[in-house]
Design a protein around this motif. Structure first.
Motif, PDB file in Angstrom:
ATOM      1  N   ASP A  34      -2.988  -8.804   0.313  1.00 54.90           N
ATOM      2  CA  ASP A  34      -4.275  -8.162   0.046  1.00 54.90           C
ATOM      3  C   ASP A  34      -4.184  -6.652  -0.086  1.00 54.90           C
ATOM      4  O   ASP A  34      -5.206  -5.961  -0.104  1.00 54.90           O
ATOM      5  CB  ASP A  34      -5.273  -8.512   1.145  1.00 54.90           C
ATOM      6  CG  ASP A  34      -4.768  -8.103   2.531  1.00 54.90           C
ATOM      7  OD1 ASP A  34      -3.575  -7.746   2.643  1.00 54.90           O
ATOM      8  OD2 ASP A  34      -5.564  -8.139   3.484  1.00 54.90           O
ATOM      9  N   THR A  35      -2.981  -6.079  -0.154  1.00 55.41           N
ATOM     10  CA  THR A  35      -2.865  -4.632  -0.306  1.00 55.41           C
ATOM     11  C   THR A  35      -1.728  -4.280  -1.250  1.00 55.41           C
ATOM     12  O   THR A  35      -0.757  -5.033  -1.381  1.00 55.41           O
ATOM     13  CB  THR A  35      -2.627  -3.954   1.058  1.00 55.41           C
ATOM     14  OG1 THR A  35      -2.541  -2.542   0.876  1.00 55.41           O
ATOM     15  CG2 THR A  35      -1.330  -4.448   1.674  1.00 55.41           C
ATOM     16  N   GLU A  62      -0.715   7.400   0.809  1.00 53.76           N
ATOM     17  CA  GLU A  62      -0.781   5.979   0.490  1.00 53.76           C
ATOM     18  C   GLU A  62       0.031   5.771  -0.779  1.00 53.76           C
ATOM     19  O   GLU A  62      -0.303   6.296  -1.842  1.00 53.76           O
ATOM     20  CB  GLU A  62      -2.225   5.535   0.319  1.00 53.76           C
ATOM     21  CG  GLU A  62      -3.034   5.689   1.615  1.00 53.76           C
ATOM     22  CD  GLU A  62      -4.467   5.195   1.476  1.00 53.76           C
ATOM     23  OE1 GLU A  62      -4.862   4.839   0.332  1.00 53.76           O
ATOM     24  OE2 GLU A  62      -5.189   5.155   2.494  1.00 53.76           O
ATOM     25  N   ARG A 112      -0.680  -0.867  -1.162  1.00 55.19           N
ATOM     26  CA  ARG A 112      -0.278   0.467  -0.720  1.00 55.19           C
ATOM     27  C   ARG A 112       0.460   0.427   0.614  1.00 55.19           C
ATOM     28  O   ARG A 112       0.039  -0.260   1.542  1.00 55.19           O
ATOM     29  CB  ARG A 112      -1.489   1.381  -0.593  1.00 55.19           C
ATOM     30  CG  ARG A 112      -2.224   1.585  -1.911  1.00 55.19           C
ATOM     31  CD  ARG A 112      -3.446   2.465  -1.719  1.00 55.19           C
ATOM     32  NE  ARG A 112      -4.159   2.678  -2.982  1.00 55.19           N
ATOM     33  CZ  ARG A 112      -5.264   3.410  -3.111  1.00 55.19           C
ATOM     34  NH1 ARG A 112      -5.787   3.997  -2.030  1.00 55.19           N
ATOM     35  NH2 ARG A 112      -5.836   3.558  -4.286  1.00 55.19           N
TER      36      ARG A 112
END
Length: 620
Positions: free
Chosen positions: A362-363, A306, A365
């Motif tokens: 919302d991320t 990740e 990675r």
């Protein structure tokens, strides 16, 4: 000098470039409704060849069309790449035609002319029980391969099973395959439940009579198995290979269904070595597998990385190119975190493609899944920054299955310089390209591998301004050379440019050499061929660093023109026909044609255009 004429696009096709042609039968009649597939050749990326054989989606056609009522077809492409293509013409009434070694030019429609489909050779015979010619083998299947690993894999990857040559026996054990290749040797195999597979190699084709190939199948067994992951979930699409341990035979190959189950018919009644390959999982191999016992294969999922990419300010980057590279430290005994990124090397991971990251809100990675065992770095390239690598990370063995990797991108170094003509005048609109130091851009091997072999040198392209100046920014620290091209001058290479600090380096002016446009008309036996490859080279006694090799293809009228100017000197010119319907013999034919058509000529100093025609003598 005026460029050669281009073949116009077919009516109703808005693509700027592509291939067109005509499909005829052996009586010169149009063959409508047959599929024509354009497939990228394996020679474009040799590192992917093993994966192409195992995962056929790599060989899916890039474009497919069908012949019209008059037999014409057109395969248009939105974007043309510097790649080699193959064309497969598939009819249910004729032998499959395959044309290889084709190239496309931008904004050009290439006319392949007439492609003639023959009726195909007929392979027929009977499948019986070994030692009992009076007993047919029920449910036997007979198939034909060309014997070329890539060609067979590409044919199997054609949609709808169009490229497969398979026949089922009738109640009396007889079969007939009417669309076999017309020339050369093929591989014919037969298998059935409860019997061992039998393979006939180098079966010579004939067009004047059916080729008789009978089989006597000895008793055999079927390997039944289930492939699942460590959590018990089925693994669909896994490739299962079974190798006999006491004989030098090719493996029997099958693929798991949606439930992870597989059946492999045709095994000999002996122990086998079994290998299971699936994307995202470690390869599993077992020796001494008894085919009468159910195979239960549990695949370990490969590692997962990740990746968080940040700007030097700490801001998370949301758009960038992400690649996984193998890392080779200068000191293999050192711990990964102590390995020098500056001195270490990087290598490709062919089974994991580069990805263009577009993170949602919302991320933070990006994910690299299916990482095999080994030592790796994550490569990040973002607008406004140099290519940057993470610290090395080890996957597999005792490493956690999921690991978080942070990459802080860097601004990198810069180079600037000026390009001038031989008389010192600045040269505007020259193309400047970075290359790794030591690159031999005239080498065919380099051109074949340049996209497959990763490098620490940043790939950058720019053009000179009105005063001949260029600037290359965001360069990773590495050893470079520059390639400079312009239609009004010959190529120049600026070598030995070592960037060791993230600073601006100003280069001395680069003086471009003069030269001439080389163009002409290529024929075979005085007539125009569908597509001919024309090659210009320096004599063999020229040093490698000064060698020149240019290659182009003719247009529909047989005209050619090299896209770069050629400096004064002596040269050799050769030609060969490409895209014939006999690809298995094409490499030998081309070598012979290149030798027979060889001619020498000179580019005199001060010349702007040199016209040179060449004719390949007809073999007849």
């Amino acid at each position: 000098a005026a460029p050669p004429q281009r073949t116009s696009a077919p009516a109703g096709d808005a693509h700027p470039q592509g291939l067109r042609g005509l499909v005829l039968d052996d009586r010169s009649r149009a063959v409508p409704g047959v599929a024509v597939h354009l497939v990228e050749s394996a020679s474009n990326d040799p590192l992917l060849l093993p994966l192409m054989r195992q995962q056929q989606h790599f060989l899916a056609p890039v474009e497919t069309g069908y012949s019209a009522a008059d037999g014409s077809f057109a395969l248009g492409l939105e974007v043309v790449q510097d790649k080699v293509y193959d064309v497969y013409v598939v009819s249910d009434r004729h032998a499959i035609a395959r044309l290889t070694g084709l190239r496309l030019l931008p904004d050009t429609w290439h006319d392949l002319g007439a492609i003639t489909l023959g009726p195909g050779a007929v392979v027929r015979g009977r499948v019986t029980v070994a030692g009992r010619p009076d007993i047919p083998v029920p449910q036997a299947v007979v198939s034909i391969d060309t014997g070329g690993a890539f060609a067979d894999a590409a044919l199997r990857a054609l949609p709808g099973g169009q490229g497969t040559l398979v026949a089922h026996v009738d109640a009396a054990g007889y079969y007939e395959l009417p669309r076999a290749p017309r020339r050369g040797g093929v591989v014919v195999r037969a298998l059935a439940p409860g019997f061992a597979q039998v393979v006939r190699r180098d079966v010579e084709m004939a067009t004047d009579r059916p080729v008789e190939v009978d089989f006597e199948l000895p008793p055999g067994q079927t390997l039944v198995g289930l492939v699942a992951d460590s959590a018990g979930a089925p693994v669909p699409g896994a490739r299962v290979e079974a190798w006999a341990t006491t004989a030098q035979l090719e493996p029997l190959i099958g693929f798991t269904d949606d439930d992870g189950r597989v059946e492999l018919h045709g095994l000999r009644p002996e122990a086998h070595r079994v290998r299971v390959v699936a994307a995202g999982f470690e390869t599993l191999q077992r020796d001494d597998v008894a085919p009468d016992e159910e195979l239960r294969a549990v695949l370990a999922r490969r590692g997962r990385l990740e990746v968080v990419a940040r700007a030097p300010t700490g801001t998370v980057l949301r758009r960038y190119r992400l690649a996984l590279r193998r890392f080779f430290p200068s000191d293999p005994q050192a711990a990964p975190e102590a390995a020098s990124l500056v001195d270490g090397g990087i290598g490709a991971v062919p089974e994991i493609r580069d990805q263009h990251v577009r993170l949602a809100g919302d991320t933070e990675r990006a994910v690299v899944d299916g990482v095999p065992s080994g030592l790796f770095v994550c490569e990040v390239e973002a607008d406004g920054f140099a290519t940057t690598w993470s610290s090395p990370v080890r996957c597999g063995e005792d490493a956690p299955q999921t690991q978080v990797v942070e990459v802080v991108v860097k601004r990198g170094a810069e180079m600037r310089g000026q390009v001038v003509l031989p008389d010192g005048r600045p040269l505007a609109d020259a193309t400047v390209v970075t290359q790794p130091a030591g690159t031999m851009p005239e080498s065919p091997l380099f051109r074949m591998l340049q996209g497959a072999v990763p490098t620490r040198a940043s790939r950058r392209t720019t053009t000179t301004d009105g005063d001949g100046w260029f600037r290359l920014e965001h360069l990773a620290l590495a050893d470079y050379q520059l390639q400079i091209d312009h239609p009004a001058a010959c190529r120049a290479i600026v070598r030995d440019l070592a960037l060791r600090e993230p600073v601006l380096r100003t280069l001395p002016p680069t003086r471009m050499p003069g030269g001439a446009v080389v163009r002409g008309h290529a024929t075979i036996g005085g007539r125009v061929a569908g597509q001919m490859k024309v090659v210009l080279t320096t004599p063999p006694d020229v040093a490698a660093a000064d060698a020149l090799r240019l290659e182009t293809i003719t247009d529909a009228d047989g005209r050619f023109r090299f896209d770069r100017r050629v400096p004064p000197g002596s040269y050799e010119l050769r030609a060969a026909v490409v895209g014939t319907a006999e690809p298995d013999a094409e490499i030998f034919r081309q070598l012979l044609q290149l030798q027979r058509s060889s001619t020498t000529f000179a580019v005199p100093p001060g010349a702007d255009v040199v016209d040179r025609d060449l004719d390949l003598p007809s073999a007849n």
